[in-house]
Enzyme design. Structure first.
Site, PDB file in Angstrom:
ATOM      1  N   GLU A  85       2.888   1.204   4.535  1.00 51.88           N
ATOM      2  CA  GLU A  85       1.747   1.620   4.501  1.00 51.88           C
ATOM      3  C   GLU A  85       0.920   1.875   6.164  1.00 51.88           C
ATOM      4  OE1 GLU A  85      -0.551  -1.000   1.904  1.00 51.88           O
ATOM      5  OE2 GLU A  85       0.055   0.090   0.060  1.00 51.88           O
ATOM      6  N   ASP A  99       2.580  -2.667  -7.492  1.00 52.82           N
ATOM      7  CA  ASP A  99       1.579  -3.011  -6.628  1.00 52.82           C
ATOM      8  C   ASP A  99       0.388  -3.660  -7.561  1.00 52.82           C
ATOM      9  OD1 ASP A  99       0.080  -3.603  -4.604  1.00 52.82           O
ATOM     10  OD2 ASP A  99      -0.662  -1.647  -4.101  1.00 52.82           O
ATOM     11  N   GLU A 116      -7.808  -7.095  -7.225  1.00 51.54           N
ATOM     12  CA  GLU A 116      -7.949  -5.615  -6.738  1.00 51.54           C
ATOM     13  C   GLU A 116      -7.882  -4.502  -7.724  1.00 51.54           C
ATOM     14  OE1 GLU A 116      -4.799  -4.848  -3.865  1.00 51.54           O
ATOM     15  OE2 GLU A 116      -5.280  -2.515  -3.776  1.00 51.54           O
TER      16      GLU A 116
HETATM   17  C1  GCV Z   1      -3.122  -5.502   2.804  1.00 48.08           C
HETATM   18  C2  GCV Z   1      -1.984  -2.784  -1.754  1.00 48.08           C
HETATM   19  C3  GCV Z   1      -3.534  -2.904  -1.197  1.00 48.08           C
HETATM   20  C4  GCV Z   1      -3.657  -3.066   0.261  1.00 48.08           C
HETATM   21  C5  GCV Z   1      -2.731  -4.139   0.715  1.00 48.08           C
HETATM   22  C6  GCV Z   1      -1.407  -3.738   0.237  1.00 48.08           C
HETATM   23  C7  GCV Z   1      -0.471  -4.793   0.663  1.00 48.08           C
HETATM   24  O1  GCV Z   1      -1.355  -1.453  -1.334  1.00 48.08           O
HETATM   25  O2  GCV Z   1      -4.157  -1.826  -1.805  1.00 48.08           O
HETATM   26  O3  GCV Z   1      -4.889  -3.241   0.503  1.00 48.08           O
HETATM   27  O4  GCV Z   1      -2.964  -4.114   2.007  1.00 48.08           O
HETATM   28  O5  GCV Z   1      -1.288  -3.681  -1.012  1.00 48.08           O
HETATM   29  O6  GCV Z   1      -0.040  -5.797  -0.151  1.00 48.08           O
HETATM   30  O7  GCV Z   1       0.111  -5.089   1.901  1.00 48.08           O
END
Ligand code: GCV
Length: 835
Positions: free
Chosen positions: A305, A384, A412
């Site tokens: 990411e 995720d 989340e």
């Molecule tokens: C901290 C998901 C979440 C992100 C998070 C990522 C991760 O994609 O949406 O906010 O980033 O996981 O675990 O690194």
């Protein structure tokens, strides 16, 4: 809106139990009922002797005093020497052996464990709380207090407990400016304006909660790490936070940025094999450990990411991990290297592409190449934190590498603190899942991550907690059960969900059987309920994947590189991950498991669409078709949440007024949202599949009048995106200072409840006024905070006006008065008989 409603409910509530904020969570130490309290007073010595002066042992002593004072209204006398009268003696086993050998039994305790014993010596009865370490002493003390709070006998104690695994940590995705990535309980307890908060008392309160569960470490900044945490100037801030947590036996860890040698280290590269970079990590670790000698270690998100990682310089994850780990090693530090490595720009047109494969593809060939203080930190599922995923295959792949499981406590994809979803049953399914990783033995995920299957030196569990400054920590009292459950499972993953929620409920809300029954059954069914209305059969959470991860957006996952695809089309739905016909993901599991997931016939229904693309008419084990299941589960989910709210309402007077009102408001909101999800998802799949609901519910909503069909003055009709975000795919909003929508009632005369479905975006505070035949019956301001500025499912809100006498021909007028960028949007009204 929600906050106002809560306030009104609080003011209206009769004087009842004392209002509680939720701050003390399950450590309330509420006074016990008199006969029970008397029993404990008789059984407890009046003196507490603390051997040792270490901070966690001192915390144990003060906690004992606090707990006994709260529950039994008695002040224990503190002493440093063993008296000749009965005493509670707390210390490490070694300290007890030295100071009072008569109180120490033969045997040992390991790994932060504790031993609670009743010892009779020379006619004196003592209670001994012995720990393997200082932490163990603290954990034993909390265990004794829990027993009392739960009404368990403490007469003849002989209880030895050792944690299942050494790593029982939480992570925090907190930014140094005080915001929290995926946090729903307010601002950071650690940071504010680039520094540690002036007042760190909430950090200390949090350490206490963690210690009560046996959690022994926490990272304190976001894995999307700000490189500044490694700058020398920032070090005093870390020291302050570590100082606040140390008395609770909680070590601090830092999330680091792999690019730091270049961004803050002044080097031209971050290549882990470059001698300058190696020296940078070593010097940095030495410097930090000089200031915080008990630092736990580092956490790293790399090559994921947008975070830089070793791939940018042609190195492997093992090269990267080992260099940092070797810098930590002399100080006893560990390095968590996240397994969450994937490409978020995948071509969705290539049927072989599959994000689920990423973790295993990235780490399989590196097994055995990591140093022994490196842990691959693996999310429970291969995608995720979706509402349902299979266990990540990587748990079963790694034999010669340490691993830990990463669970997400913060909700989340699970309703973000606005929906009650108890995650322990979901975690247990993964932890108990047998990966068939080693012939001749059962190899559940819990044993693999603890290192027990392949004889690894260490392992454990990490939970992404993200609590905030809100008094409820999570923005929802019920969500506290997830932190509690995580900690209890990290200590002992063999505990059942039922046992955990039973404990939590009684500690949090008291012993009233009706409360216990209502809360435990709600919590235990809440994950399935949430799954029912947000993404059944392994579809994953059908939410706004590229946006807020909260509202409903069935196609947000599709035709983009993020790889959370479900491939719904006219003929069928699901992602084909078999080896024979799909991406081959199923083949990443060990053969016995792979075989089960390979075929439609053997894949469990709950994961069917995760592993296979099937026609909508595919039959499930129950005989129901996939499409009918999608319809039914959404209706069932919405009905169940409505029942939760009603059941909770019946607890009035049995729970303190404040928490009663706050949870009621939360459940009523959730019940409203579940209807939005129900209607949106069912409509989407009806349109897509063209297959009717056997019960003919879609589009037939008793008593519903669409706003776009009302007589409108200045309101404008607009299409909503995505269309399933509004009933009839349209809404109205007000482009001027004041607009009107008039609905004509044409039903029979009688008492009616009128639900107004409106939109409460987060960029203003519009007002609504409702009149019937010119008489004002309700008015409110839309001030709820939901993560959207748009008219869509996430901002969809409802106001229920109960008990209105309506006759055919009556006119219901809604006035909308926009404010800021909030345009007083309306979706529909629904008129149903007052129950
Ligand atoms: C901290 C998901 C979440 C992100 C998070 C990522 C991760 O994609 O949406 O906010 O980033 O996981 O675990 O690194």
């Amino acid at each position: 809106m929600l906050r106002r409603l809560v306030l009104v409910l609080v003011l209206m509530a009769p004087i009842g139990l004392r209002a509680e904020s939720g701050l003390d969570a399950w450590l309330r130490y509420a006074p016990l009922e008199e006969p029970v309290a008397r029993r404990y007073r008789d059984a407890l010595p009046a003196v507490v002797v603390t051997l040792g002066t270490e901070a966690p042992v001192q915390s144990a002593k003060s906690e004992l005093l606090r707990g006994i004072r709260g529950m039994l209204n008695r002040n224990l006398r503190a002493a440093a020497r063993i008296p000749s009268e009965p005493a509670i003696v707390i210390g490490t086993l070694a300290q007890i052996r030295q100071a009072a050998p008569q109180l120490a039994a033969a045997g040992n305790i390991e790994g932060d464990g504790f031993w609670l014993r009743t010892v009779r010596s020379n006619g004196v009865r003592s209670i001994v709380i012995a720990g393997d370490t200082d932490r163990g002493v603290l954990y034993g003390t909390f265990a004794l207090l829990r027993k009392i709070a739960l009404g368990e006998s403490i007469n003849d104690l002989e209880q030895k407990e050792m944690p299942y695994s050494p790593i029982r940590w939480v992570n925090h995705w907190e930014n140094l400016d005080g915001s929290i990535e995926r946090g729903y309980g307010g601002r950071s307890i650690f940071w504010e304006n680039g520094k540690a908060r002036e007042d760190l008392s909430r950090v200390s309160d949090y350490g206490r909660l963690l210690a009560s569960l046996g959690i022994n470490g926490t990272s304190i900044n976001n894995v999307n790490a700000d490189a500044r945490v490694l700058s020398s100037e920032f070090l005093p801030q870390i020291v302050r936070v570590a100082d606040a947590l140390r008395p609770w036996g909680v070590k601090v860890a830092l999330s680091v940025d792999f690019g730091s040698p270049r961004t803050v280290g002044g080097l031209t590269t971050f290549d882990p094999l470059d001698p300058g970079v190696i020296a940078y990590w070593k010097n940095k670790a030495d410097e930090i450990y000089r200031a915080v000698p008990d630092l736990g270690g580092f956490v790293l998100k790399a090559d994921s990411e947008g975070r830089v990682g070793p791939s940018a310089v042609g190195r492997t994850h093992a090269d990267a991990a080992n260099v940092v780990a070797r810098a930590l090693k002399p100080h006893g530090g560990v390095f968590f290297y996240r397994g969450f490595v994937y490409d978020n720009r995948m071509d969705w047109r290539n049927p072989k592409n599959d994000r689920a494969r990423a973790a295993d593809d990235n780490f399989r060939n590196l097994d055995g190449k990591f140093d022994d203080n490196v842990f691959i930190q693996i999310k429970n599922g291969p995608i995720d934190y979706q509402v349902r995923e299979p266990a990540s295959p990587l748990f079963g792949t790694l034999e010669k590498t340490n691993q830990v499981i990463e669970l997400q406590i913060t909700q989340e994809y699970m309703g973000q603190g606005r929906h009650t979803v108890f995650l322990v049953p979901m975690w247990k399914e993964v932890l108990d899942f047998d990966m068939r990783a080693r012939p001749g033995m059962t190899t559940p995920v819990k044993a693999l991550v603890a290192g027990k299957v392949f004889g690894r030196p260490s392992g454990g569990m990490i939970g992404v907690s993200n609590v905030g400054l809100d008094e409820s920590w999570f923005g929802n009292h019920m969500s506290q059960a997830n932190l509690y459950g995580f900690g209890r499972l990290a200590w002992n993953p063999d505990l059942s969900s039922k046992q955990i929620i039973d404990e939590w409920t009684r500690l949090t809300f008291g012993d009233d059987p009706k409360v216990v029954e209502t809360v435990t059954s709600m919590q235990l069914s809440s994950w399935r309920t949430y799954e029912n209305y947000t993404g059944p059969l392994g579809l994953q959470t059908l939410t706004d994947i590229t946006g807020n991860h909260y509202g409903l957006a069935v196609e947000a996952s599709e035709r983009n590189g993020w790889g959370q695809w479900h491939f719904a089309d006219e003929k069928g739905v699901g992602m084909e991950r078999s080896v024979a016909r799909g991406t081959g993901f199923a083949g990443q599991y060990r053969p016995d498991v792979a075989k089960v997931y390979e075929s439609v016939e053997t894949t469990p229904d709950d994961l069917l669409l995760f592993f296979h693309h099937v026609p909508y008419t595919q039959k499930l084990r129950s005989g129901k078709t996939v499409i009918q299941y999608i319809y039914d589960s959404h209706y069932e989910g919405a009905e169940t949440v409505a029942k939760y709210a009603n059941d909770w309402r019946a607890l009035k007077g049995r729970i303190d007024d404040r928490r009663f009102a706050e949870v009621l408001a939360q459940l009523q909101y959730q019940a409203g949202q579940a209807i939005v999800w129900r209607d949106g998802v069912a409509t989407y799949f009806f349109k897509m599949s063209g297959i009717a609901d056997a019960k003919n519910r879609i589009g037939n909503y008793p008593g519903r009048l669409e706003a776009e069909s009302a007589a409108l003055k200045d309101y404008a009709v607009r299409a909503v995106t995505p269309p399933e975000g509004a009933s009839g795919e349209k809404a109205i909003d007000c482009p001027v200072a004041r607009c009107e929508a008039t609905f004509k009632y044409s039903g029979e005369s009688g008492w009616r409840d009128v639900t107004v479905r409106y939109f409460d975006v987060n960029s203003g505070a519009a007002k609504y006024r409702v009149s019937v035949n010119g008489q004002l019956v309700a008015e409110w301001t839309a001030t709820d905070r939901v993560p959207t500025r748009r008219i869509d499912s996430a901002s969809s809100a409802r106001h229920i006006i109960e008990g209105i006498q309506l006759r055919a021909g009556d006119e219901i007028l809604i006035e909308g008065i926009p404010e800021g960028s909030e345009t007083a949007g309306l979706d529909y009204i629904e008129i149903v008989p007052t129950p």
